[in-house]
Design an enzyme around this catalytic site. Structure first.
Site, PDB file in Angstrom:
ATOM      1  N   ASP A   1       0.871  -1.181   0.000  1.00  0.00           N
ATOM      2  CA  ASP A   1       0.000   0.000   0.000  1.00  0.00           C
ATOM      3  C   ASP A   1       0.905   1.227   0.000  1.00  0.00           C
ATOM      4  O   ASP A   1       2.078   1.149   0.369  1.00  0.00           O
ATOM      5  CB  ASP A   1      -0.896   0.016   1.259  1.00  0.00           C
ATOM      6  CG  ASP A   1      -2.123   0.914   1.116  1.00  0.00           C
ATOM      7  OD1 ASP A   1      -3.234   0.378   0.975  1.00  0.00           O
ATOM      8  OD2 ASP A   1      -1.961   2.151   1.134  1.00  0.00           O
TER       9      ASP A   1
ATOM     10  N   LYS B   1     -12.503   2.123 -13.981  1.00  0.00           N
ATOM     11  CA  LYS B   1     -13.076   0.840 -13.559  1.00  0.00           C
ATOM     12  C   LYS B   1     -13.629   0.045 -14.763  1.00  0.00           C
ATOM     13  O   LYS B   1     -13.588  -1.183 -14.772  1.00  0.00           O
ATOM     14  CB  LYS B   1     -14.164   1.079 -12.500  1.00  0.00           C
ATOM     15  CG  LYS B   1     -13.588   1.627 -11.184  1.00  0.00           C
ATOM     16  CD  LYS B   1     -12.542   0.690 -10.587  1.00  0.00           C
ATOM     17  CE  LYS B   1     -12.043   1.146  -9.237  1.00  0.00           C
ATOM     18  NZ  LYS B   1     -11.081   0.234  -8.624  1.00  0.00           N
TER      19      LYS B   1
ATOM     20  N   TYR C   1     -12.948   8.104 -12.625  1.00  0.00           N
ATOM     21  CA  TYR C   1     -13.089   6.875 -11.828  1.00  0.00           C
ATOM     22  C   TYR C   1     -13.867   5.806 -12.613  1.00  0.00           C
ATOM     23  O   TYR C   1     -13.427   4.646 -12.711  1.00  0.00           O
ATOM     24  CB  TYR C   1     -13.796   7.189 -10.509  1.00  0.00           C
ATOM     25  CG  TYR C   1     -13.927   5.997  -9.585  1.00  0.00           C
ATOM     26  CD1 TYR C   1     -12.850   5.577  -8.804  1.00  0.00           C
ATOM     27  CD2 TYR C   1     -15.115   5.271  -9.496  1.00  0.00           C
ATOM     28  CE1 TYR C   1     -12.965   4.474  -7.952  1.00  0.00           C
ATOM     29  CE2 TYR C   1     -15.238   4.179  -8.654  1.00  0.00           C
ATOM     30  CZ  TYR C   1     -14.163   3.784  -7.877  1.00  0.00           C
ATOM     31  OH  TYR C   1     -14.285   2.688  -7.055  1.00  0.00           O
TER      32      TYR C   1
ATOM     33  N   ASP D   1       3.705   2.306  -4.414  1.00  0.00           N
ATOM     34  CA  ASP D   1       2.792   3.113  -5.223  1.00  0.00           C
ATOM     35  C   ASP D   1       2.594   2.344  -6.529  1.00  0.00           C
ATOM     36  O   ASP D   1       3.510   2.232  -7.341  1.00  0.00           O
ATOM     37  CB  ASP D   1       3.422   4.485  -5.484  1.00  0.00           C
ATOM     38  CG  ASP D   1       2.574   5.363  -6.401  1.00  0.00           C
ATOM     39  OD1 ASP D   1       1.576   4.870  -6.964  1.00  0.00           O
ATOM     40  OD2 ASP D   1       2.924   6.538  -6.552  1.00  0.00           O
TER      41      ASP D   1
HETATM   42  N1  LIG Z   1     -15.926   1.405  -1.033  1.00  0.00           N
HETATM   43  C1  LIG Z   1     -16.677   1.302  -2.113  1.00  0.00           C
HETATM   44  O1  LIG Z   1     -17.879   1.629  -2.086  1.00  0.00           O
HETATM   45  C2  LIG Z   1     -16.112   0.760  -3.386  1.00  0.00           C
HETATM   46  C3  LIG Z   1     -16.996   0.490  -4.426  1.00  0.00           C
HETATM   47  C4  LIG Z   1     -16.519  -0.006  -5.617  1.00  0.00           C
HETATM   48  C5  LIG Z   1     -15.160  -0.240  -5.775  1.00  0.00           C
HETATM   49  N2  LIG Z   1     -14.312   0.040  -4.758  1.00  0.00           N
HETATM   50  C6  LIG Z   1     -12.898  -0.215  -4.994  1.00  0.00           C
HETATM   51  O2  LIG Z   1     -12.380  -1.076  -4.009  1.00  0.00           O
HETATM   52  C7  LIG Z   1     -10.983  -0.846  -3.847  1.00  0.00           C
HETATM   53  C8  LIG Z   1     -10.674  -0.647  -2.370  1.00  0.00           C
HETATM   54  O3  LIG Z   1     -11.367   0.516  -1.939  1.00  0.00           O
HETATM   55  P1  LIG Z   1     -11.817   0.778  -0.422  1.00  0.00           P
HETATM   56  O4  LIG Z   1     -13.257   1.070  -0.450  1.00  0.00           O
HETATM   57  O5  LIG Z   1     -11.293  -0.287   0.464  1.00  0.00           O
HETATM   58  O6  LIG Z   1     -11.107   2.187  -0.187  1.00  0.00           O
HETATM   59  P2  LIG Z   1      -9.934   2.628   0.791  1.00  0.00           P
HETATM   60  O7  LIG Z   1      -9.748   4.070   0.525  1.00  0.00           O
HETATM   61  O8  LIG Z   1     -10.251   2.186   2.173  1.00  0.00           O
HETATM   62  O9  LIG Z   1      -8.685   1.777   0.269  1.00  0.00           O
HETATM   63  C9  LIG Z   1      -7.920   2.128  -0.850  1.00  0.00           C
HETATM   64  C10 LIG Z   1      -6.462   1.847  -0.532  1.00  0.00           C
HETATM   65  O10 LIG Z   1      -5.684   2.104  -1.702  1.00  0.00           O
HETATM   66  C11 LIG Z   1      -4.479   2.732  -1.275  1.00  0.00           C
HETATM   67  N3  LIG Z   1      -3.884   3.505  -2.358  1.00  0.00           N
HETATM   68  C12 LIG Z   1      -4.279   4.705  -2.875  1.00  0.00           C
HETATM   69  N4  LIG Z   1      -3.455   5.096  -3.832  1.00  0.00           N
HETATM   70  C13 LIG Z   1      -2.500   4.137  -3.953  1.00  0.00           C
HETATM   71  C14 LIG Z   1      -1.367   3.962  -4.788  1.00  0.00           C
HETATM   72  N5  LIG Z   1      -1.008   4.896  -5.680  1.00  0.00           N
HETATM   73  N6  LIG Z   1      -0.628   2.832  -4.651  1.00  0.00           N
HETATM   74  C15 LIG Z   1      -0.970   1.912  -3.733  1.00  0.00           C
HETATM   75  N7  LIG Z   1      -2.016   2.017  -2.893  1.00  0.00           N
HETATM   76  C16 LIG Z   1      -2.770   3.118  -3.021  1.00  0.00           C
HETATM   77  C17 LIG Z   1      -4.902   3.633  -0.115  1.00  0.00           C
HETATM   78  O11 LIG Z   1      -3.786   3.991   0.706  1.00  0.00           O
HETATM   79  C18 LIG Z   1      -5.911   2.753   0.590  1.00  0.00           C
HETATM   80  O12 LIG Z   1      -5.310   1.970   1.605  1.00  0.00           O
HETATM   81  C19 LIG Z   1     -10.648   0.376  -4.719  1.00  0.00           C
HETATM   82  O13 LIG Z   1     -10.105  -0.047  -5.942  1.00  0.00           O
HETATM   83  C20 LIG Z   1     -12.009   1.008  -4.942  1.00  0.00           C
HETATM   84  O14 LIG Z   1     -12.047   1.763  -6.137  1.00  0.00           O
HETATM   85  C21 LIG Z   1     -14.748   0.529  -3.574  1.00  0.00           C
END
Ligand SMILES: NC(=O)c1ccc[n+]([C@@H]2O[C@H](COP(=O)([O-])OP(=O)(O)OC[C@H]3O[C@@H](n4cnc5c(N)ncnc54)[C@H](O)[C@@H]3O)[C@@H](O)[C@H]2O)c1
Length: 253
Positions: free
Chosen positions: A36, A164, A160, A62
């Site tokens: 992360d 996706k 976004y 990253d």
């Molecule tokens: N929460 C929702 O409703 C939802 C819905 C659809 C899809 N998603 C997807 O699920 C995945 C996880 O999201 P989440 O809800 O747990 O959000 P979150 O914000 O809790 O987790 C995202 C993580 O990605 C890390 N991150 C950000 N930029 C980064 C980079 N450049 N390199 C490495 N790590 C990086 C952040 O530090 C964080 O820990 C994401 O891809 C998000 O788009 C989430």
């Protein structure tokens, strides 16, 4: 479900869905590479996971930095010598002060940033994984897409949604190219899941989604993580190239 002695790499491991996925995979016996941007959180998570008796390699990474991703691949080889499962979970969903940034106001810097992290990052990590998995003649790649990549989203901006939708196309391509090498590629498309990512909007936004969801609530990170576990295991042994919607039924509403 037994993933005993397998090695799983989860990107975005410190996030809501990332952490839940790490716990599901660890409970099934998999050793973990957890990466992360947020190294402090990933280190804290490593301490908790080690208590489950699995080996853990925590790395700051990253995913939009291709050479750093290649370097992480080398570290995985050195530590474990194999990779069985990749979960592409790292992602961002930037909002403006009033929520979604209208398309005519999206800057190209912001556009590129989201594409670089959400889509290019998954591509770089999948490349590294595909090489290692091809050598072994097996593997599972699970990409975290989004409902926003499947339908119009009133909450997230175009960068976004496009990132996706790209993830879904990448999933199909990976499945088609790598299937003959015993490598599976699938995606989950979560709806609104209760993680830090969705807490940067007004309360009414999430309430509106709940009102349109047949199951009448937000999803939990664990519910997404269990679907990922299914797609990463032999329980889905004739499933590849698909997208599994984890959205409480919003498509039928
Ligand atoms: N929460 C929702 O409703 C939802 C819905 C659809 C899809 N998603 C997807 O699920 C995945 C996880 O999201 P989440 O809800 O747990 O959000 P979150 O914000 O809790 O987790 C995202 C993580 O990605 C890390 N991150 C950000 N930029 C980064 C980079 N450049 N390199 C490495 N790590 C990086 C952040 O530090 C964080 O820990 C994401 O891809 C998000 O788009 C989430």
């Amino acid at each position: 479900m037994n993933l005993h002695n397998s090695v799983s790499w989860i990107t975005g491991a410190a996030g809501g869905i990332g952490q839940a996925t790490c716990h599901q995979l660890a409970n099934a016996g998999s050793h973990l590479v957890i990466t992360d941007l947020d190294f402090e959180k990933v280190n804290d998570l490593a301490s908790v996971l080690k208590e489950k008796g699995v080996e853990v390699l925590p790395l700051q990474l990253d995913v939009s930095d291709q050479s750093a991703v290649e370097q992480a691949g080398k570290q995985i080889r050195e530590k474990f010598g194999r990779l069985d499962i990749l979960v592409n979970g790292a992602g961002i969903s930037p909002k403006g002060p009033n929520g979604r940034v209208p398309i005519e106001q999206l800057s190209s810097d912001e556009w590129l940033k989201v594409l670089n992290i959400n889509l290019n990052g998954a591509f770089y990590c999948s490349q590294v994984a595909a090489r290692m998995m091809k050598e072994a003649g097996k593997g599972h790649i699970v990409n975290i897409a989004s409902q926003a990549g499947r339908t119009f989203s009133s909450i997230t901006a175009a960068h976004y949604s496009v990132s996706k939708a790209g993830i879904i196309a990448l999933t199909r391509q990976l499945a088609g190219e790598l299937g003959e090498h015993g490598i599976y590629a699938n995606a989950v498309a979560p709806g609104r899941i209760d993680t830090p990512m969705i807490r940067d909007v007004a309360k009414e936004v999430n309430e509106r989604v709940i009102a349109k969801t047949p199951l009448g609530r937000l999803g939990t990170p664990e519910e997404v993580a269990k679907t990922i576990l299914f797609l990463a295991s032999d329980y889905s042994s004739f499933i590849t190239g698909t997208v599994v919607d984890v959205n409480g039924g919003t498509f039928i509403a």
